[in-house]
Every structure is written in C-alpha cells, then in structure tokens.
Design a protein around this motif. Sequence first.
Motif, PDB file in Angstrom:
ATOM      1  N   ALA A  13     -26.477 -18.621 -35.405  1.00 48.18           N
ATOM      2  CA  ALA A  13     -26.755 -17.197 -35.596  1.00 48.18           C
ATOM      3  C   ALA A  13     -27.713 -16.958 -36.759  1.00 48.18           C
ATOM      4  O   ALA A  13     -28.619 -16.119 -36.678  1.00 48.18           O
ATOM      5  N   GLU A  14     -27.531 -17.691 -37.860  1.00 47.21           N
ATOM      6  CA  GLU A  14     -28.344 -17.453 -39.054  1.00 47.21           C
ATOM      7  C   GLU A  14     -29.785 -17.950 -38.890  1.00 47.21           C
ATOM      8  O   GLU A  14     -30.709 -17.378 -39.460  1.00 47.21           O
ATOM      9  N   HIS A  15     -29.977 -19.009 -38.111  1.00 47.22           N
ATOM     10  CA  HIS A  15     -31.294 -19.639 -38.049  1.00 47.22           C
ATOM     11  C   HIS A  15     -31.964 -19.500 -36.685  1.00 47.22           C
ATOM     12  O   HIS A  15     -33.007 -20.114 -36.449  1.00 47.22           O
ATOM     13  N   GLY A  16     -31.380 -18.717 -35.788  1.00 42.52           N
ATOM     14  CA  GLY A  16     -32.045 -18.397 -34.539  1.00 42.52           C
ATOM     15  C   GLY A  16     -31.980 -19.466 -33.468  1.00 42.52           C
ATOM     16  O   GLY A  16     -32.821 -19.482 -32.565  1.00 42.52           O
ATOM     17  N   PHE A  17     -30.992 -20.353 -33.529  1.00 47.89           N
ATOM     18  CA  PHE A  17     -30.839 -21.377 -32.500  1.00 47.89           C
ATOM     19  C   PHE A  17     -29.908 -20.884 -31.399  1.00 47.89           C
ATOM     20  O   PHE A  17     -28.992 -20.089 -31.653  1.00 47.89           O
ATOM     21  N   ASP A  18     -30.135 -21.348 -30.194  1.00 46.68           N
ATOM     22  CA  ASP A  18     -29.184 -21.099 -29.122  1.00 46.68           C
ATOM     23  C   ASP A  18     -27.936 -21.945 -29.406  1.00 46.68           C
ATOM     24  O   ASP A  18     -28.046 -23.149 -29.648  1.00 46.68           O
ATOM     25  N   PRO A  19     -26.745 -21.350 -29.392  1.00 51.57           N
ATOM     26  CA  PRO A  19     -25.539 -22.105 -29.779  1.00 51.57           C
ATOM     27  C   PRO A  19     -25.238 -23.292 -28.877  1.00 51.57           C
ATOM     28  O   PRO A  19     -24.721 -24.310 -29.348  1.00 51.57           O
ATOM     29  N   ILE A  20     -25.576 -23.177 -27.593  1.00 56.19           N
ATOM     30  CA  ILE A  20     -25.343 -24.310 -26.689  1.00 56.19           C
ATOM     31  C   ILE A  20     -26.388 -25.394 -26.930  1.00 56.19           C
ATOM     32  O   ILE A  20     -26.076 -26.583 -27.022  1.00 56.19           O
ATOM     33  N   ALA A  21     -27.646 -24.994 -27.049  1.00 53.86           N
ATOM     34  CA  ALA A  21     -28.708 -25.970 -27.285  1.00 53.86           C
ATOM     35  C   ALA A  21     -28.521 -26.691 -28.612  1.00 53.86           C
ATOM     36  O   ALA A  21     -28.780 -27.901 -28.727  1.00 53.86           O
ATOM     37  N   LEU A  22     -28.061 -25.972 -29.627  1.00 56.44           N
ATOM     38  CA  LEU A  22     -27.829 -26.593 -30.930  1.00 56.44           C
ATOM     39  C   LEU A  22     -26.739 -27.649 -30.838  1.00 56.44           C
ATOM     40  O   LEU A  22     -26.851 -28.735 -31.424  1.00 56.44           O
ATOM     41  N   ARG A  23     -25.685 -27.346 -30.095  1.00 51.81           N
ATOM     42  CA  ARG A  23     -24.616 -28.330 -29.914  1.00 51.81           C
ATOM     43  C   ARG A  23     -25.123 -29.563 -29.161  1.00 51.81           C
ATOM     44  O   ARG A  23     -24.880 -30.698 -29.567  1.00 51.81           O
ATOM     45  N   ARG A  24     -25.805 -29.313 -28.069  1.00 52.43           N
ATOM     46  CA  ARG A  24     -26.261 -30.424 -27.236  1.00 52.43           C
ATOM     47  C   ARG A  24     -27.250 -31.325 -27.983  1.00 52.43           C
ATOM     48  O   ARG A  24     -27.286 -32.534 -27.765  1.00 52.43           O
ATOM     49  N   LYS A  25     -28.029 -30.733 -28.858  1.00 53.35           N
ATOM     50  CA  LYS A  25     -28.992 -31.507 -29.641  1.00 53.35           C
ATOM     51  C   LYS A  25     -28.289 -32.503 -30.553  1.00 53.35           C
ATOM     52  O   LYS A  25     -28.808 -33.596 -30.827  1.00 53.35           O
ATOM     53  N   ASN A  26     -27.099 -32.142 -31.027  1.00 54.27           N
ATOM     54  CA  ASN A  26     -26.415 -32.943 -32.037  1.00 54.27           C
ATOM     55  C   ASN A  26     -25.208 -33.717 -31.517  1.00 54.27           C
ATOM     56  O   ASN A  26     -24.508 -34.366 -32.306  1.00 54.27           O
ATOM     57  N   PHE A  27     -24.946 -33.637 -30.210  1.00 51.20           N
ATOM     58  CA  PHE A  27     -23.857 -34.433 -29.651  1.00 51.20           C
ATOM     59  C   PHE A  27     -24.098 -35.925 -29.882  1.00 51.20           C
ATOM     60  O   PHE A  27     -25.239 -36.394 -29.870  1.00 51.20           O
ATOM     61  N   ILE A  28     -23.014 -36.662 -30.049  1.00 56.72           N
ATOM     62  CA  ILE A  28     -23.117 -38.117 -30.115  1.00 56.72           C
ATOM     63  C   ILE A  28     -23.447 -38.620 -28.713  1.00 56.72           C
ATOM     64  O   ILE A  28     -22.681 -38.383 -27.773  1.00 56.72           O
ATOM     65  N   PRO A  29     -24.569 -39.311 -28.509  1.00 56.79           N
ATOM     66  CA  PRO A  29     -24.940 -39.763 -27.165  1.00 56.79           C
ATOM     67  C   PRO A  29     -24.052 -40.925 -26.720  1.00 56.79           C
ATOM     68  O   PRO A  29     -23.547 -41.694 -27.548  1.00 56.79           O
ATOM     69  N   PRO A  30     -23.866 -41.077 -25.417  1.00 55.15           N
ATOM     70  CA  PRO A  30     -23.007 -42.168 -24.928  1.00 55.15           C
ATOM     71  C   PRO A  30     -23.501 -43.548 -25.321  1.00 55.15           C
ATOM     72  O   PRO A  30     -22.711 -44.468 -25.511  1.00 55.15           O
ATOM     73  N   GLU A  31     -24.834 -43.706 -25.458  1.00 55.68           N
ATOM     74  CA  GLU A  31     -25.361 -45.022 -25.819  1.00 55.68           C
ATOM     75  C   GLU A  31     -25.030 -45.401 -27.263  1.00 55.68           C
ATOM     76  O   GLU A  31     -25.170 -46.562 -27.664  1.00 55.68           O
TER      77      GLU A  31
END
Length: 262
Positions: free
Chosen positions: A165-183
């Motif tokens: 909210a403070e920095h203008g990111f989409d909350p879903i996209a922000l989460r997906r960007k920082n998820f731990i990848p399966p690899e």
Amino acid sequence: MNNMRGFLSSATGLPPEKIRVITELVGGSFGIRSYSYAEHVAVMLATQKLGRPVKWVATRSEVFLSDNHGRGLTLAGELALDREGGFLALRFEDTADLGAFFDPFGPQIGTRNITVTMGGVYRIPAMFARTRCAYSNAVPVSAYRGAGRPDIACAIERLVDRAAAEHGFDPIALRRKNFIPPEAMPYKTANGTTYDCGRVRKGHGQGSGARRRRGFPERRERSKREGRLRGIGIATFLEASAAGLAPKDQAFARFDKAASCT
C-alpha cells in the motif's frame, strides 16, 4: 496424557504406573490440556488422606477465569525492500505476557514459536527478532491453537500488505515476487530454519482469486455508497508441523507396472 501423569506423580509421590488419566471430549487444545492444574493435585491428595473417592467438577466460569490462556503477544515489525519490491530484511520486537505464574509452554510461544517461521514463505536475506518475556497479573499463558505461529504469520502478512500500500505494489504480485521458489528447496532461512519442500507460487495461484478481483474497485465504490465496506484479504501461512521438535518417521515407496501385492 503422559505429561499430566508425570506432573501428578511428582506432586503426589505416587509412581506414574499407579496413576490412570482418562481424557474424553474435554475441548480446547493439546497445550492447555497437557498439564495438571492445582485442583487435580488437591483432589488426589484429598482422596489419599480420606481413603475414599473424591470428585471435583469445575464450572464453566471457573475454567474461563483460571485455565491457561492462549497468548499475550505485542508484536512490532519492520520490512525493508529494494526499489523493485524485493525483500531485504525483516525485524520484529516482541513483548510476551507470561501471566502471573510460569507454565512450561509460556516462554516458548513468544520466543521460539514466533521465530521458527518468522520469514513465512518469503525469501528474506536478513532477519532479526527480540522478545521480552514479562510476568503480569493475568492467568498463565500456555500453548493453544497454534501457539504463536499464527500470530507471526498474521504479522508478516500485515507488513507485506502495508508495504504494498505504501509503495504502490500490487499485493499479490509483491508476494509472488518474493516467494521461495521450489528450486531453492530445501531452503534454510536466515535464522536457521530449514524448509524441506514447498510449491508456494502454485498454491497461491490456485487460491488468489484473480477473477474475483476484476471489477473490484467498482464494487467497492458501490458498496461505499450503500454505507458498507468491501475489501479483499490475501494471506499465506506456513506451519512447522509437530512444533518442529518431534522425531520424524518417514517412509517412501515406489511401484511400477510389474509390482504385485500378495
């Protein structure tokens, strides 16, 4: 049941094999029902002294006022991001209310249990947490329904929402960007917890409800004109099963077309 038997044995001097504990549909969680209360010991001592059966039944009000309560945490957190929204660091300051008397689970909730998964499902290079445990005039605190892990999950997700909210990111996209990848699995967090496996992005994609988000701003404005509030809640949750302390008992089996059962 074994925990309770051990406590009763220590308090009464009876050997554990001489004590029978029967647990029926008592409700609550394993934590709040794992240890004996003063009334249990008093009943056993009374029956030893009198040489006859003694019965005690707590009223519902007594249970609410005297049984161990679930938690009393005050969490303050900070999340650092780079310009692209990548998570850099996470910090928590925690105050844990232990109640007026010590309970074996009490300090663990506000210390170990909130830090073992404090990074959630996100890749965060640096993490720090400090907990101050304090006695108060409240009832003792014990494990109850998650024992701190849902608390830290809620705090992490609130930080992510606030950052979006403070920095203008989409909350879903922000989460997906920082998820731990399966690899990256098995993944060791900055505070030493190892996640053995996980496909967070796949699970989040199945539950993110993209179709419901289309046209949401219009629906929110319509609700506002009608005097109602409409919002979308997004969260992820990671659980350390068996509190992360129980020994593992695992098995692996593979069958091919030639396999048969006899």
